[in-house]
Scaffold this active site. Structure first.
Site, PDB file in Angstrom:
ATOM      1  N   PRO A 117       0.838  -1.205   0.000  1.00 18.67           N
ATOM      2  CA  PRO A 117       0.000   0.000   0.000  1.00 18.67           C
ATOM      3  C   PRO A 117       0.869   1.249   0.000  1.00 18.67           C
ATOM      4  O   PRO A 117       1.708   1.428   0.883  1.00 18.67           O
ATOM      5  CB  PRO A 117      -0.785  -0.121   1.305  1.00 18.67           C
ATOM      6  CG  PRO A 117       0.115  -0.919   2.210  1.00 18.67           C
ATOM      7  CD  PRO A 117       0.835  -1.882   1.300  1.00 18.67           C
ATOM      8  N   ALA A 153       0.614   5.653  -0.735  1.00 19.91           N
ATOM      9  CA  ALA A 153      -0.321   6.771  -0.818  1.00 19.91           C
ATOM     10  C   ALA A 153      -0.258   7.461  -2.178  1.00 19.91           C
ATOM     11  O   ALA A 153       0.754   7.387  -2.882  1.00 19.91           O
ATOM     12  CB  ALA A 153       0.029   7.788   0.280  1.00 19.91           C
ATOM     13  N   SER A 199      -3.964   1.571  -0.346  1.00 19.06           N
ATOM     14  CA  SER A 199      -3.676   2.454   0.782  1.00 19.06           C
ATOM     15  C   SER A 199      -4.925   3.192   1.221  1.00 19.06           C
ATOM     16  O   SER A 199      -5.768   3.572   0.396  1.00 19.06           O
ATOM     17  CB  SER A 199      -2.613   3.481   0.377  1.00 19.06           C
ATOM     18  OG  SER A 199      -2.535   4.515   1.337  1.00 19.06           O
ATOM     19  N   GLN A 228      -5.730  -1.334   3.218  1.00 16.95           N
ATOM     20  CA  GLN A 228      -4.857  -0.941   4.336  1.00 16.95           C
ATOM     21  C   GLN A 228      -5.531   0.120   5.181  1.00 16.95           C
ATOM     22  O   GLN A 228      -6.044   1.106   4.668  1.00 16.95           O
ATOM     23  CB  GLN A 228      -3.522  -0.413   3.791  1.00 16.95           C
ATOM     24  CG  GLN A 228      -2.562   0.087   4.863  1.00 16.95           C
ATOM     25  CD  GLN A 228      -2.640   1.581   5.067  1.00 16.95           C
ATOM     26  OE1 GLN A 228      -2.890   2.327   4.118  1.00 16.95           O
ATOM     27  NE2 GLN A 228      -2.467   2.045   6.301  1.00 16.95           N
ATOM     28  N   TYR A 233      -5.189   2.668   8.661  1.00 17.66           N
ATOM     29  CA  TYR A 233      -4.646   3.248   9.891  1.00 17.66           C
ATOM     30  C   TYR A 233      -5.829   3.337  10.839  1.00 17.66           C
ATOM     31  O   TYR A 233      -6.784   4.086  10.556  1.00 17.66           O
ATOM     32  CB  TYR A 233      -4.086   4.652   9.643  1.00 17.66           C
ATOM     33  CG  TYR A 233      -2.830   4.704   8.786  1.00 17.66           C
ATOM     34  CD1 TYR A 233      -1.604   4.299   9.303  1.00 17.66           C
ATOM     35  CD2 TYR A 233      -2.857   5.182   7.483  1.00 17.66           C
ATOM     36  CE1 TYR A 233      -0.445   4.360   8.537  1.00 17.66           C
ATOM     37  CE2 TYR A 233      -1.703   5.251   6.719  1.00 17.66           C
ATOM     38  CZ  TYR A 233      -0.503   4.836   7.253  1.00 17.66           C
ATOM     39  OH  TYR A 233       0.634   4.900   6.486  1.00 17.66           O
ATOM     40  N   THR A 254      -2.019  -1.165   9.571  1.00 20.07           N
ATOM     41  CA  THR A 254      -0.650  -0.661   9.717  1.00 20.07           C
ATOM     42  C   THR A 254      -0.425  -0.264  11.166  1.00 20.07           C
ATOM     43  O   THR A 254      -1.126   0.598  11.696  1.00 20.07           O
ATOM     44  CB  THR A 254      -0.411   0.524   8.762  1.00 20.07           C
ATOM     45  OG1 THR A 254      -0.613   0.056   7.427  1.00 20.07           O
ATOM     46  CG2 THR A 254       0.997   1.071   8.894  1.00 20.07           C
ATOM     47  N   LYS A 314       0.574  -5.066   9.606  1.00 14.06           N
ATOM     48  CA  LYS A 314       1.703  -4.584   8.797  1.00 14.06           C
ATOM     49  C   LYS A 314       2.594  -3.670   9.634  1.00 14.06           C
ATOM     50  O   LYS A 314       2.108  -2.675  10.175  1.00 14.06           O
ATOM     51  CB  LYS A 314       1.182  -3.812   7.580  1.00 14.06           C
ATOM     52  CG  LYS A 314       2.265  -3.156   6.748  1.00 14.06           C
ATOM     53  CD  LYS A 314       1.683  -2.534   5.494  1.00 14.06           C
ATOM     54  CE  LYS A 314       2.751  -1.905   4.625  1.00 14.06           C
ATOM     55  NZ  LYS A 314       3.203  -0.596   5.115  1.00 14.06           N
ATOM     56  N   HIS A 374       7.954   0.201   6.996  1.00 12.22           N
ATOM     57  CA  HIS A 374       7.290   1.266   6.241  1.00 12.22           C
ATOM     58  C   HIS A 374       8.239   1.843   5.179  1.00 12.22           C
ATOM     59  O   HIS A 374       8.235   3.042   4.880  1.00 12.22           O
ATOM     60  CB  HIS A 374       6.831   2.367   7.201  1.00 12.22           C
ATOM     61  CG  HIS A 374       5.547   3.052   6.823  1.00 12.22           C
ATOM     62  ND1 HIS A 374       4.367   2.840   7.487  1.00 12.22           N
ATOM     63  CD2 HIS A 374       5.266   3.954   5.860  1.00 12.22           C
ATOM     64  CE1 HIS A 374       3.417   3.601   6.945  1.00 12.22           C
ATOM     65  NE2 HIS A 374       3.946   4.279   5.948  1.00 12.22           N
ATOM     66  N   ARG A 411      10.375   4.819   6.228  1.00 11.09           N
ATOM     67  CA  ARG A 411       9.733   6.135   6.291  1.00 11.09           C
ATOM     68  C   ARG A 411       9.226   6.502   7.681  1.00 11.09           C
ATOM     69  O   ARG A 411       8.728   7.611   7.885  1.00 11.09           O
ATOM     70  CB  ARG A 411       8.552   6.176   5.305  1.00 11.09           C
ATOM     71  CG  ARG A 411       9.012   6.140   3.872  1.00 11.09           C
ATOM     72  CD  ARG A 411       7.892   5.779   2.927  1.00 11.09           C
ATOM     73  NE  ARG A 411       6.933   6.844   2.667  1.00 11.09           N
ATOM     74  CZ  ARG A 411       7.104   7.807   1.769  1.00 11.09           C
ATOM     75  NH1 ARG A 411       8.211   7.858   1.071  1.00 11.09           N
ATOM     76  NH2 ARG A 411       6.172   8.717   1.555  1.00 11.09           N
ATOM     77  N   ASP A 436       8.169  -6.764   3.373  1.00 13.38           N
ATOM     78  CA  ASP A 436       8.423  -5.743   2.348  1.00 13.38           C
ATOM     79  C   ASP A 436       9.620  -4.904   2.768  1.00 13.38           C
ATOM     80  O   ASP A 436      10.114  -5.011   3.882  1.00 13.38           O
ATOM     81  CB  ASP A 436       7.174  -4.892   2.051  1.00 13.38           C
ATOM     82  CG  ASP A 436       6.830  -3.888   3.154  1.00 13.38           C
ATOM     83  OD1 ASP A 436       7.690  -3.537   3.986  1.00 13.38           O
ATOM     84  OD2 ASP A 436       5.669  -3.438   3.176  1.00 13.38           O
ATOM     85  N   GLY A 437      10.083  -4.073   1.834  1.00 13.25           N
ATOM     86  CA  GLY A 437      11.193  -3.166   2.115  1.00 13.25           C
ATOM     87  C   GLY A 437      12.423  -3.483   1.290  1.00 13.25           C
ATOM     88  O   GLY A 437      13.152  -4.432   1.589  1.00 13.25           O
ATOM     89  N   GLY A 438      12.644  -2.718   0.242  1.00 12.12           N
ATOM     90  CA  GLY A 438      13.879  -2.826  -0.525  1.00 12.12           C
ATOM     91  C   GLY A 438      13.946  -4.003  -1.476  1.00 12.12           C
ATOM     92  O   GLY A 438      15.010  -4.291  -2.020  1.00 12.12           O
ATOM     93  N   ILE A 439      12.816  -4.668  -1.702  1.00 10.29           N
ATOM     94  CA  ILE A 439      12.814  -5.820  -2.613  1.00 10.29           C
ATOM     95  C   ILE A 439      12.751  -5.295  -4.046  1.00 10.29           C
ATOM     96  O   ILE A 439      11.797  -4.608  -4.420  1.00 10.29           O
ATOM     97  CB  ILE A 439      11.637  -6.759  -2.276  1.00 10.29           C
ATOM     98  CG1 ILE A 439      11.913  -7.405  -0.920  1.00 10.29           C
ATOM     99  CG2 ILE A 439      11.444  -7.809  -3.380  1.00 10.29           C
ATOM    100  CD1 ILE A 439      10.717  -8.022  -0.265  1.00 10.29           C
TER     101      ILE A 439
END
Ligand SMILES: Cc1cc2nc3c(=O)[nH]c(=O)nc-3n(C[C@H](O)[C@H](O)[C@H](O)COP(=O)(O)O)c2cc1C
Ligand SMILES: O=C(O)C(=O)c1ccccc1
Length: 330
Positions: A64, A66, A93, A113, A115, A141, A205, A229, A232, A260-263
């Site tokens: 997700p 924004a 998102s 997703q 909040y 999240t 998440k 995230h 972030r 997730d992250g940097g894949i």
């Protein structure tokens, strides 16, 4: 990227603080090496995966993110069109710029997703709306009790969506677009209430600590996503790949663990799967595909990841993701 305003590009690309975690995420995948098996006679690969009742053509979901309309005029509708064509799922998102009904009309498999919002009446109405639109899971999240600070976009002066764009799913019953609230009082009790009030599978998440993975299992979460995230939120947070083994151990196979992250490549995905993740999610690469070529740009990105994963599975001696194991990773 074609047509992307530099200020918006910084919003998409940036991380918190010194961007240490942003860099650490990508560096962690680059540090791992694969020890392939040979002469396994595997034949053609089969990348299909089922997650929480959702059939996926490959173990890769769209994370997700924004404000897709800043990257392309078709916004989240384009991203979902690509997800449908690729046979994978898009996690929409809460800060999407298109109404969930329009995104769902593409026929894509969608997860939503959230909040968690302090206004429970509004939140209940939102959940009813997205459920009616046909989303298949709720992704909560949990890494954002406060808004991110000190990101690149704050330095470049990006503050809000331009006129004509809004978080369309934050409209209340009077048509007013609510601000997304980051709630620093959130606790496991909120999650329990949320779970009791929805028939959808609930995915947490933003889990990094194994003790939280254990609590997630105990509180009935249906899956967790190991995530910081995309670097972030908490700068200095552990790279997601480095957090994965302890989270997997804590989950003990009771619920699927995603990451997730940097894949960025098929081999990154192979490493995640071999270590025990059930699937991965990709954030920024999808945004760059969207900015460069709308739905086709996103689809091209997804098909590249699929081809790379297929190729690296073959070279590592595996036919299916389930054939991979941690002994293949150095
Ligand atoms: C521009 C941008 C916006 C994001 N917006 C959200 C969001 O609205 N909700 C959320 O849970 N995560 C959000 N994330 C985090 C992503 O879901 C995901 O964790 C992260 O991007 C994965 O890392 P990657 O971009 O390196 O693939 C956002 C990330 C980016 C880059
Ligand atoms: O930028 C983000 O990471 C993010 O999560 C977000 C959330 C709400 C509005 C805009 C961005």
């Amino acid at each position: 990227m074609t047509g992307l305003d530099p200020v918006h590009r910084d919003f998409f690309a940036g991380g918190a603080g010194e961007e240490r975690t942003l860099r650490a995420n990508e560096d962690a995948w680059a540090r791992r090496r694969i020890i392939p098996r040979v002469l396994r006679g595997t034949g053609p690969r089969d990348l299909r995966t089922t997650l929480l009742g959702t059939d996926l053509s490959m173990p890769v979901l769209i994370a997700p993110t924004a404000f897709h309309s800043l990257a392309h005029p078709d916004g989240e509708v384009a991203t979902a069109t690509a997800a449908a064509a690729a046979g994978t799922a898009m996690i929409v998102s809460m800060a999407a710029t298109r109404p969930i009904e329009q995104i769902a009309a593409t026929g894509a498999t969608l997860w939503f997703q959230l909040y968690p919002q302090p206004d429970l009446t509004f939140q209940d109405a939102l959940l009813e709306r997205v459920t009616k639109a046909g989303v298949k899971a709720l992704v909560v999240t949990v890494d954002s009790p406060v808004f991110s600070h000190g990101r690149r976009d704050l330095r470049t002066g990006f503050t809000d969506l331009p006129p004509g764009l809004a978080c369309e799913n934050m409209r209340d019953d009077t048509g007013v677009v609510r601000d997304i609230t980051m709630d620093d009082t959130l606790s496991w009790a909120h999650l329990d209430r949320l779970r009791a009030g929805t028939g959808l599978p609930v995915v947490l998440k933003g889990i990094l600590h194994p003790a939280d993975a254990l609590l997630a299992v105990e509180h009935g979460a249906d899956a967790v996503i190991v995530s910081n995230h995309g670097g972030r939120q908490l700068d200095g947070a552990i790279a997601t790949l480095d957090a994965l083994p302890a989270v997997l151990a804590a989950a003990g196979g009771r619920i699927p663990v995603l990451i997730d992250g940097g894949i960025r490549t098929g081999t990154d995905i192979l490493v995640a799967l071999a270590l025990g993740a059930k699937a991965v999610a990709v954030g920024r690469p999808v945004i760059w595909g969207l900015a460069g070529g709308g739905a086709h740009g996103v689809q091209e990105k997804l098909e590249t990841l699929r081809a790379q994963l297929d190729h690296s599975l073959a070279l590592a001696g595996a036919q299916r993701p389930a054939d991979l194991s941690p002994d293949l990773i150095a």
